[in-house]
Design an enzyme around this catalytic site. Structure first.
Site, PDB file in Angstrom:
ATOM      1  N   GLU A  75      -0.962  -2.020 -16.610  1.00  0.00           N
ATOM      2  CA  GLU A  75      -0.128  -0.803 -16.575  1.00  0.00           C
ATOM      3  C   GLU A  75       1.307  -1.114 -17.007  1.00  0.00           C
ATOM      4  OE1 GLU A  75      -0.920   1.080 -12.743  1.00  0.00           O
ATOM      5  OE2 GLU A  75      -2.681   2.015 -13.620  1.00  0.00           O
ATOM      6  N   GLU A 122      -9.988   1.145 -15.815  1.00  0.00           N
ATOM      7  CA  GLU A 122      -9.887   1.622 -14.431  1.00  0.00           C
ATOM      8  C   GLU A 122     -10.180   3.108 -14.405  1.00  0.00           C
ATOM      9  OE1 GLU A 122      -6.433   0.815 -12.063  1.00  0.00           O
ATOM     10  OE2 GLU A 122      -6.123  -1.142 -12.993  1.00  0.00           O
TER      11      GLU A 122
HETATM   12  C1  BG6 Z   1      -3.774   1.361 -10.712  1.00  0.00           C
HETATM   13  C2  BG6 Z   1      -3.605  -0.117 -10.453  1.00  0.00           C
HETATM   14  O1  BG6 Z   1      -2.519   1.942 -10.802  1.00  0.00           O
HETATM   15  O2  BG6 Z   1      -4.396   2.135  -9.726  1.00  0.00           O
HETATM   16  C3  BG6 Z   1      -4.532  -0.696  -9.408  1.00  0.00           C
HETATM   17  O3  BG6 Z   1      -3.723  -0.855 -11.653  1.00  0.00           O
HETATM   18  C4  BG6 Z   1      -4.658   0.279  -8.256  1.00  0.00           C
HETATM   19  O4  BG6 Z   1      -4.051  -1.939  -9.022  1.00  0.00           O
HETATM   20  C5  BG6 Z   1      -5.280   1.564  -8.794  1.00  0.00           C
HETATM   21  O5  BG6 Z   1      -5.383  -0.205  -7.171  1.00  0.00           O
HETATM   22  C6  BG6 Z   1      -5.564   2.604  -7.728  1.00  0.00           C
HETATM   23  O6  BG6 Z   1      -4.416   2.864  -7.001  1.00  0.00           O
HETATM   24  P1  BG6 Z   1      -4.354   2.746  -5.418  1.00  0.00           P
HETATM   25  O7  BG6 Z   1      -2.926   2.907  -5.122  1.00  0.00           O
HETATM   26  O8  BG6 Z   1      -5.206   3.830  -4.888  1.00  0.00           O
HETATM   27  O9  BG6 Z   1      -4.868   1.399  -5.085  1.00  0.00           O
END
Ligand code: BG6
Length: 489
Positions: free
Chosen positions: A192, A387
């Protein structure tokens, strides 16, 4: 014959994703040095408000360094992947993973970033992980830096603000390419990459109160410049050292819609999107976009650059564009009186047409299709969704199982959106790795109770539990998707 509704290319890479700091634990084992993530305390804050979550001062750091074992620093324990990786990878293989996205912790490879020699115990750990993946023909996709700057980088150099961070990072990257090149073909540089302006501590190791000599925002732009140079150098080096390597960038694919059809809402949306694209533009096109240079100039900031920097950026462009996608929200020229929705490190105006997760993130499969098209049209590079997922509060039922129809539903609809983007819109998409394929510690809230996995990990927000792994209903559903290459939904 009836045409198949949802299809995927034969070699489509299905899999899952995690990050070292959210799963490994063993924070002070095997020669690992501390990272800034080991210093982030658990905070009770209810529905995520990222500004509170990411607030971090030198005082917080001091408290973390003097913490006792009873204090709650969830990243220090993760889900103990360090000791469970064989079992976890076996379960990934059972689902049929073709690819597993993971990150390497810099501080496991160099206990302190200034050390002359790498930590052989840390190298051996990752070698074992890669060998285990190979056993099941799972391709690793490795992020060099996923939100865990080494503590010494923060203490001695003020994180990525110092140009020295580049050489230290390159020393680490070179060891990774040298030692892991025979196992790893797919690499990402920074997770990111657009995020440092939103959470400078975890992305850049920048603690605001340490910057009294320079405006903090200027320091962030400077640190971003250093990451851009480091990323470009790493891309070039990786391709020189590992034949056939493919190196990508990684962005937060936030997607905003204009709240109304008023031109000013549209303009606000376009400007917001540009602020997210600006650094990926550098990684893809090899130069600062004019609008970013103008923005920095107008603020009266000066970014220190070396004579060869332009050449480095040009020579280190990426092979593919990867991104995270969770949700969408809206933008308006004037947000006064409008409901805001919390989100993945950013707030936007709430969209009345979309449902929200328990954490207020507005889920939107169509937004994924829109995002894929936008990115492909802008960059003309292969894409990789590294992701995507749903954080939810799962419950172990009396039958000992975890029934998660909401996650299955989320997955199904996003898979359909991907298929449409590929087959109807002509997008070149290499693969899909579900975020948190096994429950892990949340990045923004540091909760265990915000669960993403197909595999449940028996542990609560305070570290109580057996660490046992349980398959959720979504485990079998994802297995079926992979087995049928996306046809059985
Ligand atoms: C992304 C990150 O922003 O979102 C991850 O790369 C993160 O590391 C994922 O875990 C989900 O966000 P969160 O805050 O629910 O863990």
């Amino acid at each position: 014959m009836k045409e198949k509704r949802y299809t995927f290319p034969k070699d489509f890479m299905w899999g899952g994703a995690t990050a070292a700091n959210q799963i490994e634990g063993a924070w002070n084992i095997g020669g690992k040095g501390m990272t800034i993530e080991d210093c982030l305390p658990y905070r009770e804050v209810g529905v995520a408000d990222f500004t509170k979550q990411f607030a971090f001062s030198s005082k917080d750091l001091e408290t973390a360094l003097n913490a006792s074992p009873e204090d709650n620093y969830p990243k220090r324990r993760g889900i103990d992947f360090y000791n469970h990786y064989k079992e976890d990878i076996r379960m990934f293989a059972e689902m049929g993973f073709k690819v597993y996205r993971m990150s390497i912790c810099w501080s496991r490879i160099f206990t302190n970033p200034e050390d002359l020699n790498p930590n052989e115990e840390g190298i051996a750990f990752y070698e074992d992980v890669f060998k285990e993946l190979k056993k099941y023909n799972i391709e690793p996709l490795v992020t060099l830096s996923h939100y865990d700057p080494p503590l010494d980088l923060v203490l001695k150099y003020r994180g990525w603000y110092s140009r020295e961070a580049i050489d230290l990072f390159m020393k680490y990257s070179k060891v990774c390419f040298e030692r892991f090149g025979k196992y790893v073909k797919y690499w990402l540089t920074f997770n990111e990459v657009d995020a440092m302006l939103r959470h400078p501590v975890t992305s850049g190791g920048l603690i605001e109160d340490q910057f009294t000599d320079v405006p903090f925002e200027e320091a962030i732009y400077q640190a971003m410049h250093h990451q851009m140079i480091a990323s470009a150098l790493a891309v070039k080096l990786c391709k020189e050292m590992i034949p056939g390597a493919q190196v990508g960038c990684m962005m937060t694919k936030l997607c905003f819609y204009p709240f109304t059809c008023k031109p000013e809402d549209n303009l606000a949306t376009q400007q917001r999107m540009r602020s997210i694209y600006r650094y990926v533009d550098i990684q893809v096109f090899g130069e600062y976009p004019r609008y970013l240079s103008m923005e920095i100039d107008k603020k009266g900031y000066t970014i220190k650059k070396d004579a060869e920097d332009d050449k480095i950026l040009k020579e280190g462009t990426v092979d593919f564009v990867s991104f995270s996608y969770y949700m969408t929200s809206c933008m308006a020229g004037n947000t006064e009186g409008l409901d805001m929705a919390p989100g993945n490190t950013v707030n936007g105006v709430k969209n009345p047409y979309l449902p929200s997760s328990e954490w207020g993130w507005q889920t939107d499969p169509t937004g994924l299709r829109i995002s894929l098209v936008e990115l492909y049209d802008r960059y003309r590079k292969p894409l990789f969704i590294v992701e995507n997922g749903l954080g939810a509060r799962d419950i172990v039922s009396e039958d000992g199982k975890v029934h998660d129809p909401y996650r299955i539903e989320y997955l199904r609809e996003h898979v359909k959106a991907m298929s449409d983007a590929i087959n109807k819109d002509g997008v070149d998409l290499w693969g899909y790795t579900w975020w948190g394929c096994i429950d892990l510690v949340s990045e923004s809230t540091r909760q265990m109770s915000k669960r993403y996995g197909f595999i449940y990990v028996d542990m609560d927000d305070y570290g109580n539990g057996t660490f046992n792994r349980i398959k959720k209903d979504s485990f079998d559903y994802y297995k079926q998707i992979i087995e049928s290459n996306g046809e059985k939904l």
